[in-house]
Design a protein around this motif. Structure first.
Motif, mmCIF file in Angstrom:
data_model
loop_
_atom_site.group_PDB
_atom_site.id
_atom_site.type_symbol
_atom_site.label_atom_id
_atom_site.label_comp_id
_atom_site.label_asym_id
_atom_site.label_seq_id
_atom_site.Cartn_x
_atom_site.Cartn_y
_atom_site.Cartn_z
ATOM 1 N N GLU A 79 22.377 25.418 12.888
ATOM 2 C CA GLU A 79 21.901 26.955 13.387
ATOM 3 C C GLU A 79 22.074 27.641 14.882
ATOM 4 O O GLU A 79 21.579 28.557 13.860
ATOM 5 C CB GLU A 79 20.177 25.498 14.558
ATOM 6 N N THR A 80 23.357 27.278 15.072
ATOM 7 C CA THR A 80 23.720 28.423 15.889
ATOM 8 C C THR A 80 24.478 28.861 15.105
ATOM 9 O O THR A 80 24.959 29.766 15.009
ATOM 10 C CB THR A 80 24.632 27.052 17.490
ATOM 11 N N ALA A 81 25.479 28.216 13.903
ATOM 12 C CA ALA A 81 26.197 29.047 13.441
ATOM 13 C C ALA A 81 25.365 30.395 12.517
ATOM 14 O O ALA A 81 25.791 30.977 12.097
ATOM 15 C CB ALA A 81 27.016 28.336 11.974
ATOM 16 N N ALA A 82 24.273 29.426 12.437
ATOM 17 C CA ALA A 82 23.491 30.735 10.934
ATOM 18 C C ALA A 82 23.265 31.430 11.662
ATOM 19 O O ALA A 82 23.420 32.408 11.409
ATOM 20 C CB ALA A 82 21.950 29.533 10.649
ATOM 21 N N GLN A 84 26.580 38.375 13.293
ATOM 22 C CA GLN A 84 27.877 39.357 12.424
ATOM 23 C C GLN A 84 28.761 39.118 11.542
ATOM 24 O O GLN A 84 29.528 40.064 11.418
ATOM 25 C CB GLN A 84 28.670 38.802 13.892
ATOM 26 N N GLY A 85 28.216 38.237 10.127
ATOM 27 C CA GLY A 85 28.799 38.425 9.488
ATOM 28 C C GLY A 85 29.897 37.491 9.548
ATOM 29 O O GLY A 85 29.950 36.555 9.783
ATOM 30 N N TYR A 86 29.978 37.347 8.065
ATOM 31 C CA TYR A 86 31.344 36.037 7.951
ATOM 32 C C TYR A 86 32.528 36.148 8.392
ATOM 33 O O TYR A 86 32.999 35.535 9.027
ATOM 34 C CB TYR A 86 31.308 35.557 6.344
ATOM 35 N N ALA A 87 32.849 37.338 8.088
ATOM 36 C CA ALA A 87 34.567 37.885 9.162
ATOM 37 C C ALA A 87 34.760 37.625 10.086
ATOM 38 O O ALA A 87 35.466 37.311 10.359
ATOM 39 C CB ALA A 87 34.724 39.085 8.562
ATOM 40 N N SER A 138 33.889 32.967 14.148
ATOM 41 C CA SER A 138 35.044 31.935 13.782
ATOM 42 C C SER A 138 33.837 30.927 14.225
ATOM 43 O O SER A 138 32.865 30.307 14.812
ATOM 44 C CB SER A 138 36.154 32.164 14.811
ATOM 45 N N VAL A 139 35.162 29.929 13.743
ATOM 46 C CA VAL A 139 34.673 28.288 14.689
ATOM 47 C C VAL A 139 34.728 28.218 16.090
ATOM 48 O O VAL A 139 34.074 27.404 16.400
ATOM 49 C CB VAL A 139 35.514 27.798 13.741
ATOM 50 N N GLU A 140 35.617 29.249 16.671
ATOM 51 C CA GLU A 140 35.030 29.096 17.967
ATOM 52 C C GLU A 140 34.650 29.815 18.705
ATOM 53 O O GLU A 140 34.300 29.410 19.546
ATOM 54 C CB GLU A 140 37.230 29.373 18.406
ATOM 55 N N GLN A 141 33.591 30.379 18.065
ATOM 56 C CA GLN A 141 32.820 31.058 18.654
ATOM 57 C C GLN A 141 31.505 30.535 18.472
ATOM 58 O O GLN A 141 30.621 29.789 19.291
ATOM 59 C CB GLN A 141 32.637 32.151 17.711
ATOM 60 N N VAL A 142 31.942 29.367 17.024
ATOM 61 C CA VAL A 142 30.439 28.518 16.940
ATOM 62 C C VAL A 142 30.285 27.686 17.989
ATOM 63 O O VAL A 142 29.468 26.815 18.923
ATOM 64 C CB VAL A 142 30.717 28.139 15.463
ATOM 65 N N VAL A 143 32.034 27.058 18.507
ATOM 66 C CA VAL A 143 32.359 25.701 19.309
ATOM 67 C C VAL A 143 31.548 26.413 20.379
ATOM 68 O O VAL A 143 30.996 25.452 21.898
ATOM 69 C CB VAL A 143 33.632 25.308 19.823
ATOM 70 N N ALA A 144 31.586 27.157 21.177
ATOM 71 C CA ALA A 144 31.369 28.139 22.745
ATOM 72 C C ALA A 144 29.781 28.286 22.777
ATOM 73 O O ALA A 144 29.607 28.025 23.122
ATOM 74 C CB ALA A 144 31.961 29.110 22.504
ATOM 75 N N ALA A 145 29.321 28.791 21.566
ATOM 76 C CA ALA A 145 27.897 28.659 21.628
ATOM 77 C C ALA A 145 27.108 27.954 22.010
ATOM 78 O O ALA A 145 26.215 27.614 22.037
ATOM 79 C CB ALA A 145 27.718 29.888 20.477
ATOM 80 N N CYS A 146 27.722 26.283 20.705
ATOM 81 C CA CYS A 146 26.817 25.010 20.759
ATOM 82 C C CYS A 146 26.844 24.369 21.681
ATOM 83 O O CYS A 146 26.324 23.482 22.303
ATOM 84 C CB CYS A 146 27.653 24.370 19.389
ATOM 85 N N GLY A 147 28.460 24.871 22.831
ATOM 86 C CA GLY A 147 28.631 24.095 24.130
ATOM 87 C C GLY A 147 28.699 22.186 24.271
ATOM 88 O O GLY A 147 28.949 21.280 25.201
ATOM 89 N N VAL A 148 29.566 21.958 22.732
ATOM 90 C CA VAL A 148 30.000 20.932 21.966
ATOM 91 C C VAL A 148 31.737 21.057 22.143
ATOM 92 O O VAL A 148 32.241 21.900 22.103
ATOM 93 C CB VAL A 148 29.393 20.476 20.607
ATOM 94 N N GLY A 149 32.708 20.248 21.895
ATOM 95 C CA GLY A 149 33.319 20.231 21.577
ATOM 96 C C GLY A 149 34.268 20.350 20.260
ATOM 97 O O GLY A 149 33.699 20.731 19.506
ATOM 98 N N LYS A 150 35.752 20.940 20.489
ATOM 99 C CA LYS A 150 36.073 21.701 19.699
ATOM 100 C C LYS A 150 36.254 20.278 18.085
ATOM 101 O O LYS A 150 35.573 20.576 16.571
ATOM 102 C CB LYS A 150 37.503 22.473 19.599
ATOM 103 N N ASP A 151 36.051 19.078 18.067
ATOM 104 C CA ASP A 151 36.333 18.105 17.347
ATOM 105 C C ASP A 151 35.014 17.408 17.028
ATOM 106 O O ASP A 151 35.102 17.465 15.720
ATOM 107 C CB ASP A 151 36.823 17.094 18.298
ATOM 108 N N THR A 152 34.121 17.751 17.879
ATOM 109 C CA THR A 152 32.505 17.562 17.360
ATOM 110 C C THR A 152 32.718 18.158 15.959
ATOM 111 O O THR A 152 31.609 18.144 14.997
ATOM 112 C CB THR A 152 31.405 17.908 18.405
ATOM 113 N N VAL A 153 32.942 19.418 16.145
ATOM 114 C CA VAL A 153 32.222 20.549 15.306
ATOM 115 C C VAL A 153 33.540 19.794 13.821
ATOM 116 O O VAL A 153 32.798 20.528 12.394
ATOM 117 C CB VAL A 153 32.635 21.763 15.277
ATOM 118 N N TYR A 154 34.375 20.339 14.241
ATOM 119 C CA TYR A 154 35.515 20.078 12.672
ATOM 120 C C TYR A 154 35.162 18.257 12.525
ATOM 121 O O TYR A 154 35.010 18.719 10.982
ATOM 122 C CB TYR A 154 36.527 19.639 13.192
#
Length: 210
Positions: A22-25, A31-34, A37-53
């Motif tokens: 939902e955060t990524a959506a 912002q569009g696809y391009a 970034s996954v890093e933006q999603v990680v920061a907005a979610c407040g979770v670890g990068k590994d959790t997303v990947y």
């Protein structure tokens, strides 16, 4: 004990996946696809990068998850709408389905995803390809067949009539919205357009499609 301990962990994991999606959506839609970034999603979610990947190994996989989540939610909304219309006759149900098609094709988030599908076709084309299993179109076909049996619609090619209905009530406004216009942003504007489009469809469909 192990089973009881596993259930909350599974539920927590599913809730976390939905939160990421939902955060990524929101970011993809804004912002569009391009530009997302996954890093933006990680920061907005407040979770670890590994959790997303662990769940989504790439941005494309994440967008695929977003599209699939939107598809499931859209189908659930459609089924809810049709359940409320089931007490009516077949033409009432077909009208409810048609009105829903206009609404969903003007949904701002889905419009944003459609823009991505066109503008980033080479990157995410596989993600947004039509799904062969489409219960919404199956229901539309079934309603048109029932309307033909009841005599509310003339005999004719069901697929053609379904596409004609979709084009009649939804495609024009959807293109208008994708171009950034707000012609049909209000419910009043949608209702006015729909009444005209629905009458035109019935006039043509009652004469029959050759």
């Amino acid at each position: 004990m192990t089973q009881r301990g596993g259930r909350p962990r599974k539920a927590d994991g599913e809730a976390k996946s939905v939160h990421i999606i939902e955060t990524a959506a929101q970011l993809f839609a804004q912002q569009g696809y391009a530009a997302t970034s996954v890093e933006q999603v990680v920061a907005a979610c407040g979770v670890g990068k590994d959790t997303v990947y662990r769940r989504f190994p790439s941005k494309l996989a994440l967008f695929e998850g977003v599209v699939e989540h939107a598809r499931i939610q859209t189908q659930a909304h459609f089924h809810s709408t049709m359940a409320a219309a089931e007490k009516g006759d077949v033409l009432t149900q077909l009208r409810a389905a048609a009105r829903w098609l206009l609404t969903v094709n003007l949904d701002p988030t889905l419009i944003a995803f459609k823009r991505i599908a066109f503008s980033e076709a080479l990157v995410v084309g596989q993600s947004v390809a039509g799904n062969k299993d489409d219960p919404i179109m199956d229901r539309l076909f079934a309603l048109i067949k029932d309307a033909q049996r009841s005599g509310d619609l003339a005999p004719g090619d069901v697929s053609f009539l379904a596409m004609h209905l979709l084009n009649c009530v939804a495609v024009g406004p959807m293109i208008d919205a994708m171009l950034g216009r707000a012609t049909y942003a209000s419910t009043r504007a949608q209702n006015a357009y729909f009444e005209t489009a629905w009458k035109l469809f019935l006039n043509g469909a009652r004469r029959g499609a050759s």
